[in-house]
Design a protein around this motif. Structure first.
Motif, PDB file in Angstrom:
ATOM      1  N   TYR A 111       0.840  -1.203   0.000  1.00  0.00           N
ATOM      2  CA  TYR A 111       0.000   0.000   0.000  1.00  0.00           C
ATOM      3  C   TYR A 111       0.880   1.261   0.000  1.00  0.00           C
ATOM      4  N   ALA A 112       1.923   1.247   0.820  1.00  0.00           N
ATOM      5  CA  ALA A 112       2.810   2.412   0.914  1.00  0.00           C
ATOM      6  C   ALA A 112       3.525   2.670  -0.414  1.00  0.00           C
ATOM      7  N   VAL A 113       4.041   1.609  -1.041  1.00  0.00           N
ATOM      8  CA  VAL A 113       4.827   1.841  -2.267  1.00  0.00           C
ATOM      9  C   VAL A 113       3.945   2.139  -3.474  1.00  0.00           C
ATOM     10  N   ARG A 114       2.732   1.631  -3.464  1.00  0.00           N
ATOM     11  CA  ARG A 114       1.785   2.020  -4.541  1.00  0.00           C
ATOM     12  C   ARG A 114       1.580   3.541  -4.468  1.00  0.00           C
ATOM     13  N   ASN A 115       1.353   4.063  -3.271  1.00  0.00           N
ATOM     14  CA  ASN A 115       1.181   5.511  -3.103  1.00  0.00           C
ATOM     15  C   ASN A 115       2.480   6.267  -3.378  1.00  0.00           C
ATOM     16  N   ARG A 116       3.587   5.702  -2.924  1.00  0.00           N
ATOM     17  CA  ARG A 116       4.901   6.308  -3.189  1.00  0.00           C
ATOM     18  C   ARG A 116       5.087   6.499  -4.699  1.00  0.00           C
ATOM     19  N   GLY A 117       4.715   5.465  -5.463  1.00  0.00           N
ATOM     20  CA  GLY A 117       4.819   5.550  -6.923  1.00  0.00           C
ATOM     21  C   GLY A 117       3.937   6.642  -7.498  1.00  0.00           C
ATOM     22  N   LEU A 118       2.693   6.708  -7.038  1.00  0.00           N
ATOM     23  CA  LEU A 118       1.768   7.753  -7.512  1.00  0.00           C
ATOM     24  C   LEU A 118       2.291   9.142  -7.176  1.00  0.00           C
ATOM     25  N   PHE A 119       2.801   9.320  -5.951  1.00  0.00           N
ATOM     26  CA  PHE A 119       3.290  10.640  -5.525  1.00  0.00           C
ATOM     27  C   PHE A 119       4.530  11.047  -6.320  1.00  0.00           C
ATOM     28  N   MET A 120       5.376  10.067  -6.630  1.00  0.00           N
ATOM     29  CA  MET A 120       6.576  10.367  -7.416  1.00  0.00           C
ATOM     30  C   MET A 120       6.196  10.784  -8.837  1.00  0.00           C
ATOM     31  N   GLU A 121       5.187  10.110  -9.386  1.00  0.00           N
ATOM     32  CA  GLU A 121       4.686  10.472 -10.723  1.00  0.00           C
ATOM     33  C   GLU A 121       4.141  11.900 -10.729  1.00  0.00           C
ATOM     34  N   GLU A 122       3.400  12.225  -9.648  1.00  0.00           N
ATOM     35  CA  GLU A 122       2.742  13.548  -9.593  1.00  0.00           C
ATOM     36  C   GLU A 122       3.733  14.676  -9.330  1.00  0.00           C
ATOM     37  N   ALA A 123       4.852  14.370  -8.669  1.00  0.00           N
ATOM     38  CA  ALA A 123       5.765  15.427  -8.203  1.00  0.00           C
ATOM     39  C   ALA A 123       6.356  16.228  -9.359  1.00  0.00           C
ATOM     40  N   VAL A 124       6.677  15.527 -10.448  1.00  0.00           N
ATOM     41  CA  VAL A 124       7.307  16.190 -11.600  1.00  0.00           C
ATOM     42  C   VAL A 124       6.599  15.706 -12.854  1.00  0.00           C
ATOM     43  N   PRO A 125       5.989  16.613 -13.624  1.00  0.00           N
ATOM     44  CA  PRO A 125       5.285  16.172 -14.838  1.00  0.00           C
ATOM     45  C   PRO A 125       6.200  15.368 -15.759  1.00  0.00           C
ATOM     46  N   PHE A 126       5.614  14.381 -16.415  1.00  0.00           N
ATOM     47  CA  PHE A 126       6.387  13.474 -17.276  1.00  0.00           C
ATOM     48  C   PHE A 126       7.214  14.268 -18.294  1.00  0.00           C
ATOM     49  N   PRO A 207       8.072  17.153  -2.774  1.00  0.00           N
ATOM     50  CA  PRO A 207       6.606  17.110  -2.621  1.00  0.00           C
ATOM     51  C   PRO A 207       6.088  15.682  -2.426  1.00  0.00           C
ATOM     52  N   ALA A 208       6.707  14.714  -3.115  1.00  0.00           N
ATOM     53  CA  ALA A 208       6.295  13.312  -2.970  1.00  0.00           C
ATOM     54  C   ALA A 208       6.610  12.818  -1.559  1.00  0.00           C
ATOM     55  N   ALA A 209       7.749  13.245  -1.033  1.00  0.00           N
ATOM     56  CA  ALA A 209       8.161  12.820   0.314  1.00  0.00           C
ATOM     57  C   ALA A 209       7.168  13.318   1.366  1.00  0.00           C
ATOM     58  N   ASP A 210       6.704  14.558   1.196  1.00  0.00           N
ATOM     59  CA  ASP A 210       5.742  15.122   2.159  1.00  0.00           C
ATOM     60  C   ASP A 210       4.440  14.325   2.168  1.00  0.00           C
ATOM     61  N   LYS A 211       3.979  13.952   0.961  1.00  0.00           N
ATOM     62  CA  LYS A 211       2.733  13.169   0.876  1.00  0.00           C
ATOM     63  C   LYS A 211       2.938  11.766   1.431  1.00  0.00           C
ATOM     64  N   LEU A 212       4.109  11.199   1.165  1.00  0.00           N
ATOM     65  CA  LEU A 212       4.400   9.853   1.668  1.00  0.00           C
ATOM     66  C   LEU A 212       4.412   9.858   3.195  1.00  0.00           C
ATOM     67  N   ALA A 213       4.932  10.926   3.786  1.00  0.00           N
ATOM     68  CA  ALA A 213       4.986  11.015   5.257  1.00  0.00           C
ATOM     69  C   ALA A 213       3.584  10.854   5.847  1.00  0.00           C
ATOM     70  N   ALA A 214       2.594  11.469   5.197  1.00  0.00           N
ATOM     71  CA  ALA A 214       1.207  11.380   5.680  1.00  0.00           C
ATOM     72  C   ALA A 214       0.684   9.941   5.592  1.00  0.00           C
TER      73      ALA A 214
END
Length: 315
Positions: A111-126, A207-214
């Motif tokens: 669950y954590a890494v699925r979200n980690r992946g999503l947050f990393m994708e969102e942090a910097v546009p492709f 930004p991804a790290a901040d969301k992951l912390a939550a």
């Protein structure tokens, strides 16, 4: 007898079809895949088995897929009564290591890494971020290159310190491109752009790290029962609060892999077992220390080879 470390691979080791034979033949492994699907609420096992590759390569699928594969193989090692004295994982592999060390439940890890992946994708546009592997250059020389590029207002940072002469840089597309050219001018043997969806392990990932912390705050992280060598510090840790803090930092900090292996060697580890898909880490161990025994286990056949080797050592 020397000590054993289990190593867990990160992004780049995925392959369509990984784990299919385990699901078909091993009840304990099949259960791990089923538990992943249930926790995520979609059929990750279907994507792992059949792809398509573009879908598996999306980081929100890649990350839980690699953790699932590693933990399934971990079940085989448990059944064979092979246990580690230390664990470590490369980038997202650290989550598999924490499952092995009983600091994190398997369900919470996927669950954590699925979200980690999503947050990393969102942090910097492709397309706005990039990574490249630089071969044949020292850490100090490449650090100078990155500083020069940063002084021109671009982001270029050391991301993965993998083994002597293999360092990955990360940052903005422009920054990595400039640093790649400059590295070649200053004597790098080769620079290989990586097929990744973002500038992982760079400050652009804050930004991804901040969301992951939550997300991590919602989960139960326990003290580790086996020492985990963290990517960020390359030192052993077992304290739950420290583990959580380092997982957040890890998103935007370099993976100190060469130092991780040296720390394990200093602790008396002479046998490294890569648990999961591929054999990238086995190769890196050999580049750090040729004399170490390193094996990749990803199915029953490769497990038997390790059992034979270990029995040869213990007798």
């Amino acid at each position: 007898m020397g000590k054993i470390a289990f190593l867990f691979p990160g992004q780049g080791s995925q392959a369509v079809g990984m784990g299919v034979d385990l699901v078909e033949t091993e009840a304990a492994c099949k259960e791990i895949f089923t538990r992943a699907d249930k926790r995520l609420g979609y059929s990750l096992s279907e994507i792992m088995a059949n792809g398509p590759e573009e879908k598996l390569r999306r980081t929100e699928h890649t990350q839980p897929a690699l953790v699932t594969m590693s933990v399934a193989v971990l079940e085989l090692l448990k059944e064979a009564n092979i246990s580690p004295d230390y664990v470590a994982g490369h980038s997202l592999g650290e989550y598999s290591a924490l499952v092995a060390a009983r600091a994190l439940s398997f369900e919470d890890a996927v669950y954590a890494v699925r979200n980690r992946g999503l947050f990393m994708e969102e942090a910097v546009p492709f397309g706005e971020g990039a990574m490249a592997a630089v071969l044949g250059m020292t850490v100090e020389a490449l650090e100078e290159v990155c500083k020069e590029v940063q002084s021109q207002g671009h982001v270029a940072e050391l991301a993965n310190l993998n083994c002597p002469g293999q360092i990955v840089i990360s940052g903005s597309s422009e920054g990595v491109s400039l640093a790649s050219e400059l590295a070649k001018e200053k004597g790098a043997k080769r620079v290989i752009p990586l097929q990744v969806s973002g500038p992982f392990h760079s400050s652009l990932m804050k930004p991804a790290a901040d969301k992951l912390a939550a997300i991590l705050d919602e989960l139960t992280i326990s003290d580790a029962s086996i020492p985990v060598i963290s990517n960020v510090a390359a030192k052993e840790q077992t304290n739950a609060d420290e583990i959580k803090a380092k997982l957040v930092e890890q998103v935007y900090s370099p993976v100190r892999w060469e130092e991780t292996i040296r720390t394990l060697l200093d602790q008396g580890v002479d046998t490294f077992i890569e648990v999961g898909s591929g054999n990238v880490l086995t190769g890196l161990v050999k580049k750090v220390n040729r004399r170490s025994q390193a094996f990749a286990v990803n199915d029953r056949e490769s497990l038997h080879k390790v059992i034979e080797k270990l029995e040869g050592v213990t007798e």
